[in-house]
Design a protein around this motif. Structure first.
Motif, PDB file in Angstrom:
ATOM      1  N   SER A  12      -4.712 -37.822  21.527  1.00  0.00           N
ATOM      2  CA  SER A  12      -3.391 -37.522  21.453  1.00  0.00           C
ATOM      3  C   SER A  12      -3.492 -35.292  20.564  1.00  0.00           C
ATOM      4  O   SER A  12      -4.642 -35.217  19.478  1.00  0.00           O
ATOM      5  N   GLU A  13      -2.429 -35.111  20.551  1.00  0.00           N
ATOM      6  CA  GLU A  13      -2.581 -33.779  19.924  1.00  0.00           C
ATOM      7  C   GLU A  13      -1.532 -33.603  18.664  1.00  0.00           C
ATOM      8  O   GLU A  13      -0.870 -34.679  18.601  1.00  0.00           O
ATOM      9  N   ILE A  14      -1.929 -33.065  16.995  1.00  0.00           N
ATOM     10  CA  ILE A  14      -1.891 -33.864  16.045  1.00  0.00           C
ATOM     11  C   ILE A  14      -1.454 -32.896  15.359  1.00  0.00           C
ATOM     12  O   ILE A  14      -1.640 -31.699  15.716  1.00  0.00           O
ATOM     13  N   ALA A  15      -0.214 -32.849  15.519  1.00  0.00           N
ATOM     14  CA  ALA A  15       0.510 -31.119  14.235  1.00  0.00           C
ATOM     15  C   ALA A  15       0.573 -31.799  11.995  1.00  0.00           C
ATOM     16  O   ALA A  15       0.553 -30.670  11.642  1.00  0.00           O
ATOM     17  N   SER A  16       1.599 -32.686  12.089  1.00  0.00           N
ATOM     18  CA  SER A  16       1.846 -32.448  11.312  1.00  0.00           C
ATOM     19  C   SER A  16       0.609 -32.615   9.930  1.00  0.00           C
ATOM     20  O   SER A  16      -0.025 -33.403  10.110  1.00  0.00           O
ATOM     21  N   ASP A  17       1.027 -32.438   8.690  1.00  0.00           N
ATOM     22  CA  ASP A  17      -0.217 -32.132   8.075  1.00  0.00           C
ATOM     23  C   ASP A  17       0.501 -32.000   6.361  1.00  0.00           C
ATOM     24  O   ASP A  17      -0.578 -32.871   5.417  1.00  0.00           O
ATOM     25  N   ASP A  18       1.457 -33.066   6.088  1.00  0.00           N
ATOM     26  CA  ASP A  18       1.938 -33.555   4.971  1.00  0.00           C
ATOM     27  C   ASP A  18       1.917 -35.018   5.102  1.00  0.00           C
ATOM     28  O   ASP A  18       1.421 -36.008   6.172  1.00  0.00           O
ATOM     29  N   LYS A  19       1.206 -35.551   4.274  1.00  0.00           N
ATOM     30  CA  LYS A  19       0.684 -37.030   3.601  1.00  0.00           C
ATOM     31  C   LYS A  19       1.990 -37.836   3.852  1.00  0.00           C
ATOM     32  O   LYS A  19       2.343 -38.677   4.257  1.00  0.00           O
ATOM     33  N   HIS A  20       3.561 -37.482   3.030  1.00  0.00           N
ATOM     34  CA  HIS A  20       4.505 -37.605   3.175  1.00  0.00           C
ATOM     35  C   HIS A  20       5.574 -36.450   3.124  1.00  0.00           C
ATOM     36  O   HIS A  20       5.068 -35.508   2.620  1.00  0.00           O
ATOM     37  N   SER A  21       6.378 -37.156   3.022  1.00  0.00           N
ATOM     38  CA  SER A  21       7.672 -35.844   3.765  1.00  0.00           C
ATOM     39  C   SER A  21       7.928 -36.125   1.416  1.00  0.00           C
ATOM     40  O   SER A  21       8.380 -37.195   0.630  1.00  0.00           O
ATOM     41  N   VAL A  22       8.653 -34.659   1.005  1.00  0.00           N
ATOM     42  CA  VAL A  22       9.563 -34.729   0.158  1.00  0.00           C
ATOM     43  C   VAL A  22      11.022 -34.561   0.506  1.00  0.00           C
ATOM     44  O   VAL A  22      11.130 -33.630   0.677  1.00  0.00           O
ATOM     45  N   LEU A  23      11.873 -35.840  -0.098  1.00  0.00           N
ATOM     46  CA  LEU A  23      13.102 -35.717  -0.185  1.00  0.00           C
ATOM     47  C   LEU A  23      14.266 -34.594  -1.095  1.00  0.00           C
ATOM     48  O   LEU A  23      13.332 -34.728  -1.901  1.00  0.00           O
ATOM     49  N   PRO A  24      14.864 -33.898  -0.499  1.00  0.00           N
ATOM     50  CA  PRO A  24      15.208 -32.842  -1.754  1.00  0.00           C
ATOM     51  C   PRO A  24      16.220 -33.812  -2.728  1.00  0.00           C
ATOM     52  O   PRO A  24      16.365 -35.485  -2.337  1.00  0.00           O
ATOM     53  N   SER A  25      16.168 -34.061  -3.892  1.00  0.00           N
ATOM     54  CA  SER A  25      17.231 -33.758  -5.053  1.00  0.00           C
ATOM     55  C   SER A  25      18.526 -35.509  -4.534  1.00  0.00           C
ATOM     56  O   SER A  25      19.358 -34.227  -3.593  1.00  0.00           O
ATOM     57  N   GLY A  26      18.681 -36.173  -4.818  1.00  0.00           N
ATOM     58  CA  GLY A  26      19.466 -36.865  -4.278  1.00  0.00           C
ATOM     59  C   GLY A  26      19.268 -38.912  -4.403  1.00  0.00           C
ATOM     60  O   GLY A  26      18.929 -39.026  -4.770  1.00  0.00           O
ATOM     61  N   GLU A  27      21.093 -39.348  -4.136  1.00  0.00           N
ATOM     62  CA  GLU A  27      20.825 -41.438  -3.617  1.00  0.00           C
ATOM     63  C   GLU A  27      20.273 -41.621  -2.479  1.00  0.00           C
ATOM     64  O   GLU A  27      20.182 -41.059  -2.134  1.00  0.00           O
TER      65      GLU A  27
END
Length: 153
Positions: A12-27
Motif C-alpha cells: 500500500s501507498e502511505i501518506a499520513s505522517d501524523d500519529k493523531h489529529s489535533v482537533l481545534p478547541s471546542g466541545e
C-alpha cells in the motif's frame, strides 16, 4: 470494492505522517479507551491516566486526548466532573468512585489545544478544559462507538 476497514496491504501507498489529529478547541464526544494507575509527581498520590478518543460529530474528525485524574482532595472537583460526565455521579450526591466502569465510558468535554516544546521542537495536543454534565437524551454517535472498538492502545 474492499471491505477491509482501513487495513493496508504490504504494498500500500502511505501518506499520513501524523500519529493523531489535533482537533481545534471546542466541545467533543469522548470515549475512554483505557486507563492506567500512576502516581502524581506534584502531589505524590495516586492518579488515573485516561486515554481517550475524541470525536467531532459535525465533521467526523477524530483525535486523541490524555487526561490525568489525581486522587486528592484538591482535585475532587475534577473527579466529580468526570464521573458526572460519564453518567455515574449526580450533582449534590456523594459517590464512591467505580473504576470498573471507566474503560468504555463516554461523554462530552470541552477541549483546548495545548502547545508545548520539547528539545526545541514545538508540539500540540488536545487537553480537557472541563467535563460536561450528561444531558438527558444524549446518545453516543454510532461512528464513535465503531472507532473506539478499533483503537489499538
Amino acid at each position: 470494492m474492499s471491505t477491509n476497514n482501513g487495513a493496508l496491504s504490504w504494498n500500500s501507498e502511505i501518506a499520513s505522517d501524523d500519529k493523531h489529529s489535533v482537533l481545534p478547541s471546542g466541545e467533543y464526544w469522548f470515549v475512554v479507551d483505557r486507563w492506567e494507575r500512576a502516581v502524581s509527581r506534584e502531589k505524590g498520590c495516586d492518579m488515573a491516566v485516561l486515554h481517550m478518543r475524541l470525536y467531532d460529530d459535525e465533521t467526523g474528525r477524530t483525535g486523541t486526548c490524555r487526561d490525568y485524574l489525581v486522587l486528592h482532595k484538591d482535585a475532587e472537583w475534577k473527579l466529580a466532573a468526570f464521573f458526572r460526565a460519564i453518567g455515574e455521579k449526580r450533582h449534590g450526591q456523594s459517590y464512591r468512585m467505580n473504576w470498573d466502569v471507566v474503560t468504555g465510558a463516554w461523554g462530552r468535554a470541552q477541549i483546548h489545544v495545548d502547545t508545548y516544546s520539547r528539545d526545541g521542537v514545538q508540539y500540540q495536543n488536545n487537553k480537557v478544559t472541563r467535563y460536561l454534565d450528561v444531558v438527558a437524551g444524549w446518545r453516543l454517535p454510532e461512528a464513535l462507538s465503531k472507532i473506539s472498538d478499533d483503537v489499538p492502545f
